[in-house]
Design a protein around this motif. Structure first.
Motif, PDB file in Angstrom:
ATOM      1  N   CYS A 150      31.869  26.193 -27.215  1.00 40.04           N
ATOM      2  CA  CYS A 150      31.679  26.833 -28.545  1.00 40.04           C
ATOM      3  C   CYS A 150      30.882  25.695 -29.308  1.00 40.04           C
ATOM      4  O   CYS A 150      30.748  24.509 -29.158  1.00 40.04           O
ATOM      5  N   ARG A 151      30.774  26.044 -30.637  1.00 40.53           N
ATOM      6  CA  ARG A 151      30.066  25.190 -31.694  1.00 40.53           C
ATOM      7  C   ARG A 151      31.099  23.942 -31.870  1.00 40.53           C
ATOM      8  O   ARG A 151      30.274  22.834 -31.907  1.00 40.53           O
ATOM      9  N   GLU A 152      32.359  24.233 -31.646  1.00 46.22           N
ATOM     10  CA  GLU A 152      33.121  23.188 -32.220  1.00 46.22           C
ATOM     11  C   GLU A 152      33.282  22.146 -30.910  1.00 46.22           C
ATOM     12  O   GLU A 152      33.500  21.093 -31.129  1.00 46.22           O
ATOM     13  N   THR A 153      33.091  22.897 -29.660  1.00 47.48           N
ATOM     14  CA  THR A 153      33.464  21.628 -28.618  1.00 47.48           C
ATOM     15  C   THR A 153      32.010  21.130 -28.029  1.00 47.48           C
ATOM     16  O   THR A 153      32.045  20.513 -27.227  1.00 47.48           O
ATOM     17  N   PHE A 154      30.975  21.985 -28.598  1.00 49.54           N
ATOM     18  CA  PHE A 154      29.593  21.502 -28.231  1.00 49.54           C
ATOM     19  C   PHE A 154      28.877  21.278 -29.422  1.00 49.54           C
ATOM     20  O   PHE A 154      27.965  21.880 -29.798  1.00 49.54           O
ATOM     21  N   PRO A 155      29.089  20.140 -30.036  1.00 50.79           N
ATOM     22  CA  PRO A 155      28.302  19.867 -31.219  1.00 50.79           C
ATOM     23  C   PRO A 155      26.986  19.552 -31.329  1.00 50.79           C
ATOM     24  O   PRO A 155      26.669  18.565 -30.563  1.00 50.79           O
ATOM     25  N   LEU A 156      26.054  20.184 -32.068  1.00 56.29           N
ATOM     26  CA  LEU A 156      24.569  19.962 -32.066  1.00 56.29           C
ATOM     27  C   LEU A 156      24.467  19.807 -33.658  1.00 56.29           C
ATOM     28  O   LEU A 156      23.775  20.723 -34.173  1.00 56.29           O
ATOM     29  N   PRO A 157      24.707  18.814 -34.300  1.00 54.46           N
ATOM     30  CA  PRO A 157      24.505  18.839 -35.867  1.00 54.46           C
ATOM     31  C   PRO A 157      23.053  18.988 -36.330  1.00 54.46           C
ATOM     32  O   PRO A 157      22.829  19.234 -37.198  1.00 54.46           O
ATOM     33  N   ARG A 158      22.110  18.365 -35.345  1.00 58.91           N
ATOM     34  CA  ARG A 158      20.910  18.401 -35.583  1.00 58.91           C
ATOM     35  C   ARG A 158      20.146  19.684 -35.200  1.00 58.91           C
ATOM     36  O   ARG A 158      19.401  20.146 -35.971  1.00 58.91           O
ATOM     37  N   LEU A 159      20.279  19.970 -34.051  1.00 56.66           N
ATOM     38  CA  LEU A 159      19.550  21.032 -33.207  1.00 56.66           C
ATOM     39  C   LEU A 159      20.337  22.358 -34.008  1.00 56.66           C
ATOM     40  O   LEU A 159      19.437  23.193 -33.683  1.00 56.66           O
ATOM     41  N   GLN A 160      21.166  22.475 -34.425  1.00 54.80           N
ATOM     42  CA  GLN A 160      21.676  23.634 -34.885  1.00 54.80           C
ATOM     43  C   GLN A 160      20.716  24.500 -35.830  1.00 54.80           C
ATOM     44  O   GLN A 160      20.631  25.758 -35.708  1.00 54.80           O
ATOM     45  N   ARG A 161      20.158  23.678 -36.751  1.00 53.45           N
ATOM     46  CA  ARG A 161      19.204  24.431 -37.647  1.00 53.45           C
ATOM     47  C   ARG A 161      18.027  24.879 -36.731  1.00 53.45           C
ATOM     48  O   ARG A 161      17.772  26.191 -37.512  1.00 53.45           O
ATOM     49  N   THR A 162      17.744  24.494 -35.916  1.00 50.83           N
ATOM     50  CA  THR A 162      16.512  25.169 -34.992  1.00 50.83           C
ATOM     51  C   THR A 162      17.030  26.249 -34.428  1.00 50.83           C
ATOM     52  O   THR A 162      16.346  27.427 -34.375  1.00 50.83           O
ATOM     53  N   LEU A 163      18.197  26.203 -33.641  1.00 50.04           N
ATOM     54  CA  LEU A 163      18.723  27.377 -32.834  1.00 50.04           C
ATOM     55  C   LEU A 163      19.101  28.420 -34.065  1.00 50.04           C
ATOM     56  O   LEU A 163      19.036  29.580 -33.564  1.00 50.04           O
ATOM     57  N   LYS A 164      19.435  28.241 -35.087  1.00 50.37           N
ATOM     58  CA  LYS A 164      19.703  29.006 -36.237  1.00 50.37           C
ATOM     59  C   LYS A 164      18.596  29.992 -36.558  1.00 50.37           C
ATOM     60  O   LYS A 164      18.310  31.233 -36.665  1.00 50.37           O
ATOM     61  N   GLY A 165      17.270  29.262 -36.680  1.00 51.36           N
ATOM     62  CA  GLY A 165      16.166  29.653 -36.691  1.00 51.36           C
ATOM     63  C   GLY A 165      15.727  30.787 -35.662  1.00 51.36           C
ATOM     64  O   GLY A 165      15.321  31.813 -35.828  1.00 51.36           O
TER      65      GLY A 165
END
Length: 403
Positions: free
Chosen positions: A102-117
């Motif tokens: 999940c997001r907590e166990t697989f952290p993507l602090p930078r890429l998460q903005r792209t994936l939210k898009g």
């Protein structure tokens, strides 16, 4: 009749229209002409509550895409972040399963903005996207699944159960050489093409491990574009498609009914069906005793398919691509393919749902959506298949299929 009720029925006297799972344009045109000659009364406007035209970003024509602007390319820094997240997940103590990604166990602090898009594009925009840049050959089978689940958790965090055996992951791969006497196997495990359809999920995800030597192209079509074309020329067909009397052959000698077209609250019309439970197919003939569709329904079903064909976008996915589709807004189909010893088509499929952005599930689909995403019996036996393969029953028989 209650839409969620399964009904036993005696063998009908009339076998039904001459309609195939793999549609014939010639037969469609002949049927349309024959019905027109009957001069049956036809509705002159779409049903109450349905729009005359969908004006939304997901109403597009394949010709609108001159290039591949729908591709989100991961750079070296992005892939590095994914690999750090993989290492972090594997470093966590305790016994873990793919369900724990999940997001907590697989952290993507930078890429998460792209994936939210990407999530916004799927739910509010054109309805599909392709994430490109991974190299699955660099990872183990388990690591590929973890990476796939980790990335898609930022797009749609809830995963759907894909069949009655509790499978959360389906490996789409031809298994003809591995399963004796399986010439009549279901499409996920065969090389045949598939007509336009939707799965029974919110977001369809496909992670390409390897492509075929030849063929296997992916075809997409906007459901809103299909709706607009039909509503403008044949509003009576919108009545037919949205009527809850369509018969789905689900279990031998039983059937249930629901519509093929729904009016999603705040979004407008969207389709949800595949042809196999309606027409039967060479690998899944209709069960004896299941009532046939009408000629009017047969015309409507083929009209949807060929309208989709006329406005489709075709793409050949690359190894490592993750294709994401809003299943309620976009139809998909595939070309038949030929494998070789060095190129064997293999795609990992997920059914996903973004609880924040999801289109509201209409009443006619709520039972099915509960089975996929709710606390259903099939989800209680959830299975996570890391490698390709399936039971003989899953490969050959529709009673354990996903549609």
């Amino acid at each position: 009749m209650n839409l969620d009720t399964l009904v036993a029925t005696p063998t009908p006297a009339w076998p039904g229209p001459d309609i195939q799972w793999d549609p014939s344009r010639e037969m469609y045109r002949a049927r349309a002409e024959a019905l027109a000659d009957l001069k049956l009364p036809r509705e002159a406007a779409v049903p109450d509550g349905f729009p005359d035209r969908v004006r939304a970003a997901w109403a597009w024509d394949g010709a609108d895409f001159a290039g591949d602007d729908y591709v989100v390319r991961l750079g070296r820094a992005d892939v590095d972040e994914v690999e750090r997240a993989l290492a972090y997940y594997k470093s966590l103590s305790g016994t873990r399963t793919p369900a724990d990604v999940c997001r907590e166990t697989f952290p993507l602090p930078r890429l998460q903005r792209t994936l939210k898009g990407v999530a916004n594009v799927l739910h509010l925009g054109r309805g599909f996207s392709v994430i490109r840049g991974l190299k699955p050959q660099n990872y183990s089978a388990l690591d590929n699944v973890i990476i796939y689940l980790g990335i898609t958790s930022y797009v749609a965090e809830r995963r759907g159960c894909q069949d009655s055996s509790g499978n959360m992951i389906i490996h789409i791969k031809d298994l003809g050489n591995e399963v004796p006497d399986s010439d009549m196997r279901q499409s996920p495990y065969a090389t045949n093409g598939q007509p336009f359809h939707t799965d029974v999920c919110d977001i369809l995800a496909m992670y390409v491990q390897e492509q075929a030597q030849h063929g296997g192209e992916s075809h997409l079509a906007s459901g809103a574009k299909v709706y607009n074309e039909i509503a403008a020329k044949r509003p009576d067909v919108i009545h037919t498609l949205s009527d809850p009397s369509w018969i789905f052959d689900k279990i031998p000698a039983y059937w249930n009914t629901r519509a093929l077209l729904f009016n999603y609250e705040g979004k407008g019309p969207g389709f949800c069906f595949s042809r196999r439970p309606i027409t039967g197919s060479p690998t899944s003939p209709r069960s004896p005793g299941v009532p046939p569709m009408t000629e009017v329904q047969a015309e409507a079903l083929d009209m949807v398919h060929f309208t989709a064909v006329d406005h489709a976008l075709t793409m050949r996915l690359q190894r490592g691509d993750i294709q994401l589709i809003n299943n309620l807004a976009v139809f998909h189909a595939r070309s038949g393919f030929i494998d070789s010893p060095t190129h064997t088509r293999h795609i990992i499929r997920l059914w996903l749902r973004n609880e924040e952005l999801a289109w509201k599930t209409p009443e006619g689909l709520q039972k099915t959506w509960f089975e996929k995403y709710g606390d259903s019996e099939r989800r209680k036996i959830a299975r996570w298949n890391i490698r390709p393969g399936a039971t003989r029953e899953r490969i050959l028989f529709r009673s354990d299929s996903c549609s």
